[in-house]
Design an enzyme around this catalytic site. Structure first.
Site, mmCIF file in Angstrom:
data_model
loop_
_atom_site.group_PDB
_atom_site.id
_atom_site.type_symbol
_atom_site.label_atom_id
_atom_site.label_comp_id
_atom_site.label_asym_id
_atom_site.label_seq_id
_atom_site.Cartn_x
_atom_site.Cartn_y
_atom_site.Cartn_z
ATOM 1 N N GLY A 147 0.828 -1.199 0.000
ATOM 2 C CA GLY A 147 0.000 0.000 0.000
ATOM 3 C C GLY A 147 0.864 1.251 0.000
ATOM 4 O O GLY A 147 1.826 1.374 -0.760
ATOM 5 N N GLY A 205 2.948 2.162 2.212
ATOM 6 C CA GLY A 205 4.293 1.883 2.686
ATOM 7 C C GLY A 205 4.587 2.229 4.134
ATOM 8 O O GLY A 205 5.742 2.207 4.547
ATOM 9 N N CYS A 263 -6.628 -4.963 9.216
ATOM 10 C CA CYS A 263 -7.200 -3.929 10.087
ATOM 11 C C CYS A 263 -8.698 -4.186 10.230
ATOM 12 O O CYS A 263 -9.521 -3.280 10.141
ATOM 13 C CB CYS A 263 -6.916 -2.520 9.569
ATOM 14 S SG CYS A 263 -7.539 -2.171 7.916
#
Length: 410
Positions: free
Chosen positions: A231, A233, A347
């Site tokens: 993503g 980073g 997440c």
């Protein structure tokens, strides 16, 4: 802008967002077309919009509808400013009608649970099953703004020095114990992006739970490490600091555009990161000591930061994540050398994306050794996250011991 004009703008902006338009697009369009709005005005309107989105159902229930005006009236009433903000003068919202006033004094305690705690009805059973006794505390936390956390970049500095430099720019911080290099912003969070500590790569904006996942993954100097769903980073940069600039660190994402800012972020942080092309990825064999898989998920653990996401989730979308997560985890496992480690993270708060995926991986890959898992939520101090670690079968001469990495407690 007056406070009433700010509220009026937020009401107007909420309507297209509630209809499905991305919040950032709506806010950007408004800011570009509203040159009269200063930076403080834009920030205040943004806060009102996101506060309204976090509590869309409860505020709408009090305000009498799923509209920007209903949500805005409820926000104003909550702050005791209904008569001072909604005057109808200038750019202020029109005063509430008699029916609106009567609704605004309703007892929210009488509303259904999903309305009181602002979550989609269909997720109630899954959230109860996942959170148990923490259900109420976690869902209540998700109704409010997330704290702003920073990660001290140990490739550039240490926590004491970063704290001093931040203070010079008016940003006061305190240590956050969940992660070893975490600072929580106590004052002036909007000044972080313009601070010298940030521009010089001393700190990165990163939620403390995300920092924990990167830290507990177990990267060490000299390893070959792959961030498989990199993503933007954030975790990649945290891994670079843990590795102290020694070893080989690679980043891959199925959508390369998500990594577009990573080269500049790495330069600022003083980190060396190899961003893999599709060809590099296809040719990469089982060479990694550690692979971190922060898999695509429902995002239920990040509702404080991305509140519009919870209202756009559908049962079909949630059901589609587990098969995708299984496929990605198996793909990533093929890049782990014998005796190496894979870390699965999301997440999400949902067991179907977390514990059940770890169990399914262990069942599909019987030679892999589970090394423990952990679930995090706002009760622990940060966003909702889950992580599980596994060791690949086999060993190679001189392999590093991973037994010193212990994150199961808590």
């Amino acid at each position: 802008m007056t406070p009433g004009a700010r509220l009026s703008a937020a009401m107007e902006l909420l309507d297209p967002i509630l209809a499905g338009e991305p919040a950032e697009r709506v806010l950007t369009r408004w800011a570009r077309g509203s040159r009269f709005a200063g930076s403080k005005d834009r920030a205040a309107v943004r806060d009102l919009v996101f506060d309204g989105l976090r509590r869309r159902r409860s505020l709408g229930w009090l305000g009498g509808g799923d509209t920007g005006r209903a949500i805005g009236l409820a926000l104003a009433a909550e702050e005791g400013g209904l008569d001072t903000l909604c005057t109808g003068d200038g750019y202020d919202p029109a005063p509430p009608s008699a029916a609106e006033r009567a609704r605004l004094v309703g007892d929210i305690a009488r509303a259904p649970e999903a309305v009181r705690l602002d979550f989609p009805d269909f997720l109630g059973p899954a959230l109860h099953a996942a959170l148990g006794g923490d259900f109420g505390a976690v869902l209540e936390a998700m109704r409010h703004r997330a704290p702003v956390d920073l990660r001290v970049n140990t490739l550039r500095t240490n926590a004491d020095a970063a704290t001093v430099v931040l203070a010079r720019d008016g940003v006061r911080v305190a240590s956050q114990p969940l992660a070893g290099h975490a600072l929580r912003v106590l004052e002036n969070p909007r000044a972080v992006a313009a601070s010298r500590a940030y521009s010089q790569g001393m700190v990165e904006l990163q939620d403390v739970s995300s920092q924990y996942v990167a830290e507990a993954a177990g990267a060490e100097p000299g390893m070959t490490v792959l961030d498989y769903c990199a993503g933007g980073g954030g975790k990649t940069l945290a891994l670079a600091a843990t590795m102290r600039g020694r070893g080989r660190l690679m980043a891959w994402d199925a959508n390369p555009r998500r990594m577009s800012d990573l080269p500049e972020r790495a330069r600022r942080a003083g980190a060396e990161i190899a961003i893999l092309s599709a060809r590099d990825h296809a040719r990469l064999g089982a060479v990694c000591d550690l692979v971190l898989v922060d898999a695509p998920c429902s995002g239920t653990g990040a509702w404080r930061r991305k509140p519009e996401g919870k209202w756009r989730l559908t049962p079909e979308e949630v059901a589609g994540y587990p098969p995708l997560q299984d496929a990605i985890l198996d793909e990533a496992a093929a890049r782990v050398r014998p005796g190496g480690i894979i870390v699965y993270a999301t997440c999400s708060l949902l067991r179907a994306e977390n514990e059940e995926r770890a169990a399914a991986f262990a069942a599909r890959q019987p030679g892999w050794t589970p090394l423990g898992d952990r679930r995090l939520s706002p009760v622990d101090g940060g966003d909702g996250f889950y992580m599980a670690r596994f060791r690949a079968p086999g060993s190679v001469p001189g392999q590093r011991s991973q037994s010193s990495v212990n994150f199961i407690g808590g």
